[in-house]
Design a protein around this motif. Structure first.
Motif, mmCIF file in Angstrom:
data_model
loop_
_atom_site.group_PDB
_atom_site.id
_atom_site.type_symbol
_atom_site.label_atom_id
_atom_site.label_comp_id
_atom_site.label_asym_id
_atom_site.label_seq_id
_atom_site.Cartn_x
_atom_site.Cartn_y
_atom_site.Cartn_z
ATOM 1 N N GLU A 147 0.832 -1.226 0.000
ATOM 2 C CA GLU A 147 0.000 0.000 0.000
ATOM 3 C C GLU A 147 0.853 1.257 0.000
ATOM 4 N N ASP A 148 2.047 1.181 0.591
ATOM 5 C CA ASP A 148 2.949 2.340 0.552
ATOM 6 C C ASP A 148 3.363 2.646 -0.888
ATOM 7 N N LEU A 149 3.631 1.601 -1.666
ATOM 8 C CA LEU A 149 3.994 1.808 -3.072
ATOM 9 C C LEU A 149 2.820 2.356 -3.860
ATOM 10 N N VAL A 150 1.616 1.847 -3.573
ATOM 11 C CA VAL A 150 0.427 2.343 -4.271
ATOM 12 C C VAL A 150 0.227 3.828 -3.972
ATOM 13 N N GLU A 151 0.474 4.220 -2.732
ATOM 14 C CA GLU A 151 0.342 5.634 -2.386
ATOM 15 C C GLU A 151 1.325 6.493 -3.180
ATOM 16 N N GLU A 152 2.560 6.019 -3.328
ATOM 17 C CA GLU A 152 3.553 6.762 -4.100
ATOM 18 C C GLU A 152 3.115 6.899 -5.556
ATOM 19 N N VAL A 153 2.602 5.798 -6.113
ATOM 20 C CA VAL A 153 2.123 5.842 -7.497
ATOM 21 C C VAL A 153 0.955 6.811 -7.609
ATOM 22 N N GLY A 154 0.031 6.741 -6.655
ATOM 23 C CA GLY A 154 -1.166 7.581 -6.716
ATOM 24 C C GLY A 154 -0.862 9.053 -6.641
ATOM 25 N N ARG A 155 0.020 9.458 -5.740
ATOM 26 C CA ARG A 155 0.256 10.893 -5.584
ATOM 27 C C ARG A 155 1.040 11.473 -6.763
ATOM 28 N N MET A 156 1.887 10.643 -7.407
ATOM 29 C CA MET A 156 2.594 11.139 -8.583
ATOM 30 C C MET A 156 1.744 11.039 -9.845
ATOM 31 N N TYR A 157 0.901 10.031 -9.909
ATOM 32 C CA TYR A 157 -0.046 9.926 -11.033
ATOM 33 C C TYR A 157 -1.004 11.117 -11.011
ATOM 34 N N GLY A 158 -1.349 11.538 -9.783
ATOM 35 C CA GLY A 158 -2.224 12.703 -9.629
ATOM 36 C C GLY A 158 -3.571 12.317 -9.062
ATOM 37 N N TYR A 159 -3.802 12.634 -7.776
ATOM 38 C CA TYR A 159 -5.106 12.331 -7.179
ATOM 39 C C TYR A 159 -6.229 13.060 -7.920
ATOM 40 N N ASP A 160 -5.894 14.218 -8.516
ATOM 41 C CA ASP A 160 -6.906 14.970 -9.249
ATOM 42 C C ASP A 160 -7.307 14.261 -10.542
#
Length: 795
Positions: free
Chosen positions: A453-466
């Motif tokens: 889940e830590d890796l998913v969070e990194e991917v998500g915030r750089m992919y763009g939560y928006d």
């Protein structure tokens, strides 16, 4: 954390303006609280030294300061009184400019004033207008103030506690590089081969120090640091001191690793010992205060005494001074919980402790020492002669696996595995792709990543939560599971809010001497005491939620908000043995009755009981009853704080699990709460059955029910619960529901008599009850009440 854009641009080419950069950083999870443009709009302002101060004849508000720039001396009249001889101050010479204002020579009471001394607000360097801006010792008389305060943009960031690697300019530069897919230019440090001298450092408490790196430099010259370094430190909110101290602070703000410099010649035997402090050991600190330590505190010592409080503040005895020629640079990694505890105990939080208490990576220590040693050689003329690196338990890299399905399931959007790998690589993760999965190793400076889940969070915030669409979560919950999976505390809060009670959150730390003595009957008689309280009136852990709720009622009443109805769901602490404390979850209700006397309080008491019954019914708890509390004579004992005769125990399966009743007037008087108050408190786990019972739907009744009202007169001190128990026993299975309508006392009934009115609901599952059947059951109830209490039937 203050980040200078001028400094940040040394490491990464920022492609957008400051507001856009702040927006992108915030969207990536690094909140920028504000952007400050430090636009220094002045010309001709230089550094001057105050040579003397004397009174202005004929004035009690102004004085004359004689200043020099090294080439020119002048007398300046000033109304500021924070000056001292020797201070370095900003001096606007005649003809200089502050914004759109030209500074000229003026005359005050016949005394010419050549220019002016400037405050921070006049220079646009801050909001302080109370006195003249005092410059650091690194300023040089005659130096242009632009060299000390260049134009810059400052980003103020709120860094989360799990990301100490971002508490530095390089950390933010890496984030910017990942966001905009840019390369980061890290400082190049020349590699030097030195004699390893492990005997210089001995770690006696490896549980408190993960790594200790040191380097000895000789032949240095202590002097003010270069103007460019001073400017960067000021931009980050740090006061320049000297070149050696400034270098350690500079490296901390650059790389995130706090450092300390010792005067090597002041270390006994030239040795460092990392140990726990001796009980009662004292140390004179750099801030001029002497502090007493405990045996739980980590210190950096020589062979004789402590020379620094580990990870928090250095000692004055071995501090770098003007005549220092040999320094020992130290960069260590301290156990975060130890630093947090010592910092709190001392009441001292520093730039170093705020980083160490979040948990720094041991990988930062060696590069920080090498960088600092290179800067010392460049700026202070030192030569590195020896080094040491004590690392008892080297950090072992971990490997985390994640696949595309897990990323989509957690984020709610499909991210191609190749895109996820590219994002992680931009963040310095080592990535290998095999069979539709990613095997990932976090970079050495990231200790916060350990699960997929830590890796998913990194991917998500750089992919763009928006960019993630608003959709329902990927996992669906069957309707039948909704009740079963819901937390009991969440359900209780919703139920009580629906009963028009407001939730309160009171402090679990209370005053052992001033807290009212009111609690559950089975609670521990005394509070758990705190050995090192933050304040004298916060020296115990609460044993009940009721004192806090009653104080909240009193505060509301003082603000003309009487009649408040509050509840709280929280923990209490009961001392069981000398060294054991039980933490239990309890539910408490408190209701203020500002006026209306005993009748109004009795009505509110019934309302509180009904509220508890609502919670009980929601959790399908059938065996909760109320029983009149039996006060043992004049001493209330376990019922202290409650009103005799107006208090009842709450029973679960025949055992006490709570209490409900009116608060004793003495407690209300002590709290300054007018009127009356009704409270209840229950052991939450026992009262709700853990919230594991699921309500079961029942078919609608096929046959109609019959309602009958029953009013009886009873004499003597007989609890309503005893009357209800007889009614239930005599009513049999057809009596489905009992509700109390009213209670009346009056002169026409006689002394000690009460009239109780009940509504009875009869119903059968297999037939329609006849009037004769219902009347027969009701008559049985009446006979039972007569036999048990001598009751008289009124209707």
């Amino acid at each position: 954390m203050l980040i200078s854009l001028n400094w940040l641009k040394d490491y990464v080419d920022i492609p957008v303006d400051a507001p856009k950069l702040a927006e992108r950083l915030t969207l990536a999870g690094n909140e920028v609280e504000r952007v400050v443009e430090r636009d220094v709009d002045f010309d001709g302002v230089v550094v001057a030294r105050v040579n003397s101060l004397r009174a202005l004849p004929g004035s009690t508000k102004n004085q004359i300061a004689s200043v020099t720039t090294g080439q020119v001396s002048a007398d300046v009249v000033t109304g500021a009184w924070n000056l001292a001889v020797g201070d370095l101050v900003p001096y606007a010479v005649p003809g200089s400019r502050l914004n759109d204002r030209r500074i000229q020579t003026k005359t005050f009471l016949g005394v010419p004033s050549a220019g002016m001394l400037c405050s921070a607000i006049e220079l646009g360097l801050g909001e302080d207008a109370a006195g003249i801006l005092i410059l650091g010792p690194g300023a040089i008389p005659g130096q242009d103030l632009h060299e000390l305060y260049p134009r810059d943009t400052i980003l103020e960031l709120e860094i989360k506690s799990n990301r100490p690697d971002l508490l530095c300019h390089l950390g933010i530069a890496r984030e910017v590089g990942a966001i905009f897919t840019l390369s980061v230019k890290e400082p190049t440090v020349p590699k030097t081969r030195l004699r390893d001298t492990p005997e210089m450092v001995r770690i006696e408490a490896p549980d408190g120090c993960r790594r200790f790196v040191g380097r000895l430099l000789t032949g240095i010259t202590v002097a003010p640091s270069a103007s460019w370094m001073q400017a960067r430190l000021r931009a980050a909110g740090v006061r320049p001191i000297s070149n050696i101290v400034d270098i350690t602070n500079y490296v901390m703000l650059e790389s995130g690793q706090p450092m300390h410099a010792f005067d090597y010649r002041r270390l006994k035997d030239g040795r460092i010992v990392v140990r726990r402090a001796r009980k009662g050991e004292e140390i004179a600190c750099l801030d001029g205060k002497t502090r007493r330590l405990t045996s739980a505190d980590m210190v950096v010592a020589d062979t004789e005494r402590a020379q620094g409080v580990a990870g928090i503040i250095g000692g004055a005895e071995s501090a770098v001074q003007d005549g220092t020629t040999d320094v020992f640079l130290e960069a260590a990694t301290w156990e975060p919980r130890s630093i947090r505890r010592t910092s709190r105990m001392l009441g001292l939080r520093t730039e170093a402790s705020s980083r160490f208490e979040k948990g720094l990576s041991p990988a930062l220590s060696l590069p920080a020492v090498e960088r600092a040693a290179a800067l010392v050689a460049e700026l202070a003329g030192g030569t590195a002669t020896a080094s040491t690196d004590v690392y008892p338990g080297p950090l072992k890299p971990i490997t985390i696996e994640v696949d595309a399905d897990r990323i989509e399931r957690v984020l709610g959007v499909k991210v191609e595995l190749g895109d996820a790998a590219a994002i992680l690589e931009r963040l310095r993760f080592t990535v290998q792709g095999t069979a539709g999965r990613l095997r990932v190793q976090p970079p050495e400076f990231r200790l916060d990543c350990s699960i997929p889940e830590d890796l998913v969070e990194e991917v998500g915030r750089m992919y763009g939560y928006d960019r993630i669409p608003s959709t329902l979560p990927g996992a669906r919950t069957p309707v039948r599971d909704l009740y079963e999976r819901r937390d009991a505390d969440e359900t209780t809060r919703e139920l009580l809010a629906g009963r028009e009670l407001d939730e309160a959150v009171t402090s679990s730390i209370v005053s052992a001497g001033e807290t009212p003595e009111i609690a559950l009957p089975m609670a521990a008689r005394s509070l758990v005491r705190i050995k090192n309280p933050m304040a004298e009136n916060r020296d115990g852990l609460r044993r009940s939620l009721l004192p806090g709720l009653l104080e909240a009622l009193a505060v509301n009443a003082r603000q003309d908000q009487g009649g408040a109805r509050l509840f709280e769901l929280g923990s209490v602490f009961w001392k069981t043995t000398a060294n054991a404390v039980d933490e239990l979850q309890v539910l408490a209700l408190a209701s203020h009755v500002p006026a209306g006397g005993a009748g109004a309080a009795a009505a509110e008491l019934r309302s509180v009981q009904a509220t508890l019954a609502t919670v009980r019914d929601r959790f399908v708890i059938p065996s909760t009853d109320f029983k009149q509390a039996d006060f043992p004579g004049s001493d209330p004992g376990k019922y202290a704080g409650f009103h005799p005769g107006r208090t009842g125990e709450i029973l679960g399966e025949g055992e006490p699990i709570g209490i409900v009743g009116e608060v004793h007037p003495e407690v209300l008087h002590k709290l300054g709460l007018p009127g009356r108050a009704v409270v209840a408190e229950v052991l939450f786990e026992r009262f709700t059955g853990g919230g594991h019972r699921t309500p079961q739907a029942r078919p609608l009744p096929r046959f109609p029910g019959v309602r009958r009202d029953l009013t009886v007169v009873i004499r003597g001190k007989i609890a309503g619960s005893e009357v209800l128990q007889v009614i239930r026993q005599r009513g049999g299975y057809t009596l489905r529901e009992i509700s109390m309508l009213s209670e009346y006392e009056g002169t026409q009934l006689g002394a000690g008599a009460r009239s109780l009115s009940f509504r009875l609901h009869f119903q059968a599952d297999d037939r329609t009850l006849t009037n004769e059947e219902v009347s027969a059951v009701q008559q049985g109830i009446v006979e039972g009440l007569k036999q048990a209490f001598g009751a008289e039937v009124r209707s």
